[in-house]
Design a protein around this motif. Structure first.
Motif, PDB file in Angstrom:
ATOM      1  N   THR A 150       4.925   1.944 -15.221  1.00 64.49           N
ATOM      2  CA  THR A 150       5.273   3.343 -15.462  1.00 64.49           C
ATOM      3  C   THR A 150       6.657   3.658 -14.898  1.00 64.49           C
ATOM      4  O   THR A 150       7.218   2.862 -14.144  1.00 64.49           O
ATOM      5  N   GLU A 151       7.158   4.821 -15.238  1.00 65.95           N
ATOM      6  CA  GLU A 151       8.477   5.253 -14.778  1.00 65.95           C
ATOM      7  C   GLU A 151       8.561   5.217 -13.246  1.00 65.95           C
ATOM      8  O   GLU A 151       9.485   4.666 -12.680  1.00 65.95           O
ATOM      9  N   GLY A 152       7.559   5.781 -12.607  1.00 66.27           N
ATOM     10  CA  GLY A 152       7.590   5.869 -11.141  1.00 66.27           C
ATOM     11  C   GLY A 152       7.099   4.619 -10.437  1.00 66.27           C
ATOM     12  O   GLY A 152       7.364   4.426  -9.250  1.00 66.27           O
ATOM     13  N   SER A 153       6.341   3.784 -11.128  1.00 68.48           N
ATOM     14  CA  SER A 153       5.811   2.551 -10.535  1.00 68.48           C
ATOM     15  C   SER A 153       5.963   1.394 -11.525  1.00 68.48           C
ATOM     16  O   SER A 153       5.039   1.033 -12.220  1.00 68.48           O
ATOM     17  N   PRO A 154       7.170   0.817 -11.582  1.00 68.10           N
ATOM     18  CA  PRO A 154       7.382  -0.269 -12.535  1.00 68.10           C
ATOM     19  C   PRO A 154       6.665  -1.551 -12.098  1.00 68.10           C
ATOM     20  O   PRO A 154       6.324  -1.712 -10.935  1.00 68.10           O
ATOM     21  N   GLY A 155       6.467  -2.429 -13.094  1.00 64.53           N
ATOM     22  CA  GLY A 155       5.891  -3.742 -12.812  1.00 64.53           C
ATOM     23  C   GLY A 155       4.379  -3.771 -12.936  1.00 64.53           C
ATOM     24  O   GLY A 155       3.756  -2.861 -13.491  1.00 64.53           O
TER      25      GLY A 155
ATOM     26  N   GLY B  98       0.793  -1.218   0.000  1.00 60.52           N
ATOM     27  CA  GLY B  98       0.000   0.000   0.000  1.00 60.52           C
ATOM     28  C   GLY B  98       0.821   1.261   0.000  1.00 60.52           C
ATOM     29  O   GLY B  98       0.566   2.182  -0.759  1.00 60.52           O
ATOM     30  N   GLY B  99       1.831   1.318   0.812  1.00 60.41           N
ATOM     31  CA  GLY B  99       2.603   2.548   0.969  1.00 60.41           C
ATOM     32  C   GLY B  99       3.405   2.890  -0.260  1.00 60.41           C
ATOM     33  O   GLY B  99       3.652   4.059  -0.561  1.00 60.41           O
ATOM     34  N   GLY B 100       3.864   1.866  -0.973  1.00 61.17           N
ATOM     35  CA  GLY B 100       4.644   2.100  -2.170  1.00 61.17           C
ATOM     36  C   GLY B 100       6.073   2.550  -1.892  1.00 61.17           C
ATOM     37  O   GLY B 100       6.711   3.164  -2.736  1.00 61.17           O
TER      38      GLY B 100
ATOM     39  N   VAL C 227      -3.459   4.137 -13.573  1.00 61.62           N
ATOM     40  CA  VAL C 227      -3.364   3.677 -12.188  1.00 61.62           C
ATOM     41  C   VAL C 227      -1.916   3.401 -11.798  1.00 61.62           C
ATOM     42  O   VAL C 227      -1.290   2.497 -12.343  1.00 61.62           O
ATOM     43  N   ASP C 228      -1.377   4.180 -10.905  1.00 63.81           N
ATOM     44  CA  ASP C 228      -0.134   3.810 -10.211  1.00 63.81           C
ATOM     45  C   ASP C 228      -0.112   4.508  -8.848  1.00 63.81           C
ATOM     46  O   ASP C 228      -1.073   5.181  -8.485  1.00 63.81           O
ATOM     47  N   PHE C 229       0.948   4.295  -8.092  1.00 61.74           N
ATOM     48  CA  PHE C 229       0.984   4.799  -6.716  1.00 61.74           C
ATOM     49  C   PHE C 229       0.719   6.307  -6.660  1.00 61.74           C
ATOM     50  O   PHE C 229      -0.062   6.786  -5.849  1.00 61.74           O
ATOM     51  N   ASP C 230       1.396   7.049  -7.550  1.00 60.90           N
ATOM     52  CA  ASP C 230       1.345   8.500  -7.454  1.00 60.90           C
ATOM     53  C   ASP C 230       0.047   9.097  -7.988  1.00 60.90           C
ATOM     54  O   ASP C 230      -0.491  10.038  -7.423  1.00 60.90           O
ATOM     55  N   GLU C 231      -0.457   8.537  -9.102  1.00 62.90           N
ATOM     56  CA  GLU C 231      -1.659   9.105  -9.705  1.00 62.90           C
ATOM     57  C   GLU C 231      -2.870   8.945  -8.779  1.00 62.90           C
ATOM     58  O   GLU C 231      -3.714   9.837  -8.702  1.00 62.90           O
ATOM     59  N   LEU C 232      -2.955   7.810  -8.124  1.00 67.61           N
ATOM     60  CA  LEU C 232      -4.100   7.598  -7.235  1.00 67.61           C
ATOM     61  C   LEU C 232      -4.080   8.589  -6.070  1.00 67.61           C
ATOM     62  O   LEU C 232      -5.115   9.089  -5.642  1.00 67.61           O
TER      63      LEU C 232
ATOM     64  N   LYS D  86      -2.917  11.541  -6.174  1.00 65.84           N
ATOM     65  CA  LYS D  86      -3.262  12.858  -6.671  1.00 65.84           C
ATOM     66  C   LYS D  86      -4.759  13.143  -6.627  1.00 65.84           C
ATOM     67  O   LYS D  86      -5.174  14.277  -6.500  1.00 65.84           O
ATOM     68  N   VAL D  87      -5.578  12.092  -6.796  1.00 57.42           N
ATOM     69  CA  VAL D  87      -7.022  12.330  -6.790  1.00 57.42           C
ATOM     70  C   VAL D  87      -7.642  12.018  -5.424  1.00 57.42           C
ATOM     71  O   VAL D  87      -8.853  11.838  -5.292  1.00 57.42           O
ATOM     72  N   GLY D  88      -6.790  11.941  -4.408  1.00 54.49           N
ATOM     73  CA  GLY D  88      -7.310  11.809  -3.046  1.00 54.49           C
ATOM     74  C   GLY D  88      -7.567  10.385  -2.613  1.00 54.49           C
ATOM     75  O   GLY D  88      -8.217  10.129  -1.609  1.00 54.49           O
ATOM     76  N   SER D  89      -7.055   9.408  -3.391  1.00 53.14           N
ATOM     77  CA  SER D  89      -7.197   8.018  -2.974  1.00 53.14           C
ATOM     78  C   SER D  89      -5.803   7.440  -2.802  1.00 53.14           C
ATOM     79  O   SER D  89      -4.830   8.190  -2.669  1.00 53.14           O
ATOM     80  N   MET D  90      -5.671   6.149  -2.760  1.00 49.34           N
ATOM     81  CA  MET D  90      -4.338   5.546  -2.771  1.00 49.34           C
ATOM     82  C   MET D  90      -4.405   4.119  -3.269  1.00 49.34           C
ATOM     83  O   MET D  90      -5.473   3.564  -3.461  1.00 49.34           O
TER      84      MET D  90
END
Lengths: 616, 149
Positions: A364-369, A188-190, A432-437, A439-443
């Motif tokens: 993605t670049e920030g969240s591979p796999g 969860g924390g990423g 959907v990746d750690f950072d984008e979620l 950004k919209v107030g979720s995780m």
């Protein structure tokens, strides 16, 4: 199982395992994960065994595997090598399947999955959109192997990453590879896994621990359970690699007590791995020694929090503690400790086997796999889906998930469980990746994805999560203990039609206090479901407060059931099911509901075949 | 073999770190944690009874009250919740005449809730003893209860 004493012996044994599996041989795999077991697959497996013997098919192999992910359609049966997928298989279907498909190679139309939209039947598993659009690197093996067979895992390349690391890589090299891969904690924390490992590697100490967090308390998420049930060796191999990397000699798997099958399959896997010399002293003849113990959780959500989890393993009450001292230095029994979640561990062998560059090419670049999501709620194809990071919510919910049942309208998707938030339609194209979620107030959370339609009340959903957290708060921090309880009271008041406009301000005032004043993740993230619903669905709150209405028709105090006399045929069904004799009327005449008597159980609504019962 | 405090000590050793595992065994054997056993355990492990009580009341897996013959567990996970688990629970409360977490006077049923069983595709799910009943509707509750009477 005979002990494997060297890398050469492992390689030779793996070759044997591969050779023993003739790719042309007929193999029937039946999903035996918890979901399909609940659908009754155990009897299907027994019937298939019996029928194979009866029809003299001794050469056909039958495998009860872990979860295939397509849970809505269970029990699932796949006939290899063709890969014919049968869904909702019943015991009575088995003789026909064996006689026609296994013996005769004929496909039985009635058992095939049909596309909900066009009703087109699909014969092969690989062609079903649900599977086709996924990238099942971690989870795909579940459908191929018997979780109780180490040979099955070895045959698909299992424990090769361990051999590679022990033979050719230094502990620092393994850490480097995981760092380079950019693997982030799937719990969860990423947090970057490699960095976590590096801190522990750099701390001096004779005794170090690695822990696998299989507490998975998020309601609506079950990927960790399914991985542990279906492919326990991949988690063990991941832990072995982590232990080698940081210099740990002992490991723990902390499993939820609600997951008996996961405990059973993991216990078998650990025992067999130990016999094979893959756990214990001097693994594969190297200088590396490591063993794993299972610790069963006591059923407390907060134990998913690392310091609470450790307290629980130590035999203490599972309360978190302040983290000014890092676990890398002082974790379990005060020793340097690495704690990762099940899915994180399962990613490690793949990274070591295929390399960081390969891993980075996915996602993605920030969240591979990839990430495994449990796609549940008001969605056609409920199940577990593994997709590359960066895929859009829309693709997951509509292309893989098959959209909303009954042609209803999509309203929101909740991600991240009680720590996350609800995302409305306008953000469906979000990658959907750690950072984008965030950004919209979720995780991301552990990957629960709960789809909601227009019959889901967002105030009720917020109340649901807050109620959950109220029960799970350990009570140590006043802000968490009292703050969440107050939030619940306010939300409850609103759902009962007694809310005032100032309540919304109060909720927004309470939120930062709880976030800032609480010590662990439970309290820090507790207001998220409330804040995100207030942000995107404020109108629904206002309808409850100003109009005393629940637009979704959920909050009992604000709704009533009525019968539309035009639509009512007088079939009397509602009157028969009504437990309190509130629905009444003469046969073949329009019925009525006595609002005084009605307990709003909704049975008349469920029972009416003519849509005459309305929720007002 | 009957699970007694002696057998627990034999299995786990007199190690207070193993207390949660011991309580789990005791709970599954006796369906609750009898006070006399907890006392004996505290003595054998040489730890205060209060510490055992704290653990026994903190974790959901444990109960200090005897449970009914049949345990009805309603899944209250998010997926089940949005599919109407609340109404199933309400109907069970009405049918059994008990609140959640309680046992009927005749000791026949205990009504419990669980925060997610991970059988979300079957939601709403009710588990009676070890048997799963998926896609529940409030109208099916009465029949379900009768099945176990």
């Amino acid at each position: 199982m005979k002990k494997i004493a060297s890398f050469q012996e492992l390689e030779a044994y793996c070759q044997e395992c591969v050779a023993a599996r003739d790719p042309q041989r007929t193999v029937i795999t039946i999903c035996a994960g918890t979901g399909c077991q609940a659908h009754g697959c155990t009897n299907v497996v027994a019937a298939a065994q019996q029928e194979l013997e009866k029809q003299g098919l001794v050469d056909v192999e039958l495998k009860a595997t872990g979860c295939h992910g397509f849970c809505e359609q269970g029990p699932l049966m796949v006939i290899h090598p063709q890969g014919v997928l049968y869904h909702k298989v019943k015991v009575d279907d088995v003789p026909e399947v064996i006689a026609k498909t296994v013996k005769g190679g004929e496909v039985i139309d009635a058992l095939l999955y049909a596309l909900p939209s066009t009703k087109e039947k699909i014969a092969l598993e690989q062609d079903v959109p649900f599977y086709k659009l996924q990238k099942r690197i971690i989870f795909g093996s579940n459908g191929l192997i018997d979780p109780t067979s180490i040979d099955d895992y070895l045959a698909i390349g299992g424990y090769r990453a361990l051999a590679k690391a022990l033979a050719d890589m230094t502990p620092g090299g393994v850490v480097e590879e995981v760092k380079k891969a950019g693997l982030r904690g799937r719990g969860g924390g990423g947090f970057p896994t490699g960095r976590k490992w590096e801190s522990t590697l750099n701390v001096a100490g004779e005794t170090k621990y690695v822990i696998c967090n299989a507490d998975e308390g998020d309601p609506g998420a079950y990927m960790d359970r399914s991985l542990l049930e279906g492919n326990p060796h991949s988690v063990i191999e991941g832990m072995l690699l982590g232990a080698y990397a940081v210099g740990a000699t002992e490991g723990y798997v902390y499993v939820r007590h609600e997951y008996p099958l996961a405990v059973a399959n993991l216990t078998i896997a650990i025992d067999v791995a130990r016999q094979a010399g893959l756990l214990g002293e001097r693994i594969l003849g190297s200088n590396f020694s490591f063993d794993i113990k299972i610790s069963r959780g006591g059923g407390a959500f907060v134990c998913g929090e690392s310091s609470a989890l450790i307290a629980s393993i130590e035999g203490q009450v599972g309360e978190p503690r302040a983290k000014h001292i890092h676990m890398a230095e002082s974790g379990l029994w005060g020793k340097p400790t690495v704690l990762n979640n099940v899915e994180t561990w399962a990613n490690v062998p793949v990274i070591i086997a295929k390399g960081a560059d390969w891993f980075r090419s996915i996602g993605t670049e920030g969240s591979p796999g990839t990430k495994i999501f449990s796609l549940v709620g008001k969605v056609n194809n409920t199940g577990l889906v593994e997709v590359p990071m960066g895929i859009s919510l829309r693709k997951i919910i509509f292309d893989i998930g098959g959209g909303i049942p009954g042609g209803r309208a999509f309203k929101a998707v909740q991600t991240g469980g009680p720590s996350g938030g609800c995302i409305p339609e306008e953000h469906l194209d979000l990658p959907v990746d750690f950072d984008e979620l965030s950004k919209v107030g979720s995780m991301m959370g552990s990957g629960g994805m709960i789809v909601m339609d227009d019959r889901t009340c967002m105030v009720d959903v917020a109340k649901y999560f807050v109620n959950f957290l109220k029960g799970e708060s350990c009570g140590k921090c006043t802000t968490c203990r009292e703050g969440i309880a107050r939030m619940y009271e306010i939300l409850d008041k609103i759902t009962r039609g007694e809310g005032e406009l100032t309540d919304l301000e109060l909720l927004e005032e309470l939120a930062p206090v709880i976030q800032e004043g609480s010590m662990c993740g439970l309290g820090k993230t507790a207001p998220n479901p409330v804040l995100s619903t207030l942000r995107y669905f404020r109108a629904e709150y206002l309808a409850h407060i100003n109009d005393k209405k629940c637009p979704a028709g959920v909050c009992k105090e604000l709704i009533r059931f009525e019968i539309d006399p035009e639509a009512c045929t007088g079939c009397h069904k509602c009157a028969r099911v009504c437990p309190v004799e509130a629905a009444h009327g003469k046969k073949k005449e329009a019925h009525e509901i006595d609002q005084e008597k009605c307990i709003k159980c909704g049975m008349c609504y469920e029972a009416c075949k003519f849509d005459a019962v309305k929720i007002i | 073999m009957e699970t007694t405090v002696q057998s627990l000590i034999a299995k786990y050793g007199a190690d207070p770190a193993q207390i949660i595992a011991m309580l789990q065994d005791l709970q599954s054997a006796k369906r609750y944690l009898p006070v006399e056993d907890l006392r004996a355990l505290a003595e054998s492990l040489a730890i205060p009874l209060a510490r055992i009580y704290r653990i026994a009341t903190f974790f959901k897996a444990f109960s200090l009250e005897p449970k009914g013959e049949h345990i009805i567990n309603v899944c209250m996970g998010t997926a089940c919740h949005v599919r109407g688990a609340g109404r199933i629970l309400d109907e069970l409360k009405r049918q059994l005449g008990v609140e959640q977490g309680c046992t009927t006077d005749d000791q026949h049923f205990s009504l419990e809730t669980v925060n997610c069983l991970g059988a979300c595709a079957l939601g709403p799910v009710v588990v009676v003893d070890q048997e799963y009943h998926g896609d529940m509707q409030a109208g099916q509750v009465k029949k379900l209860v009768e099945q176990y009477r």
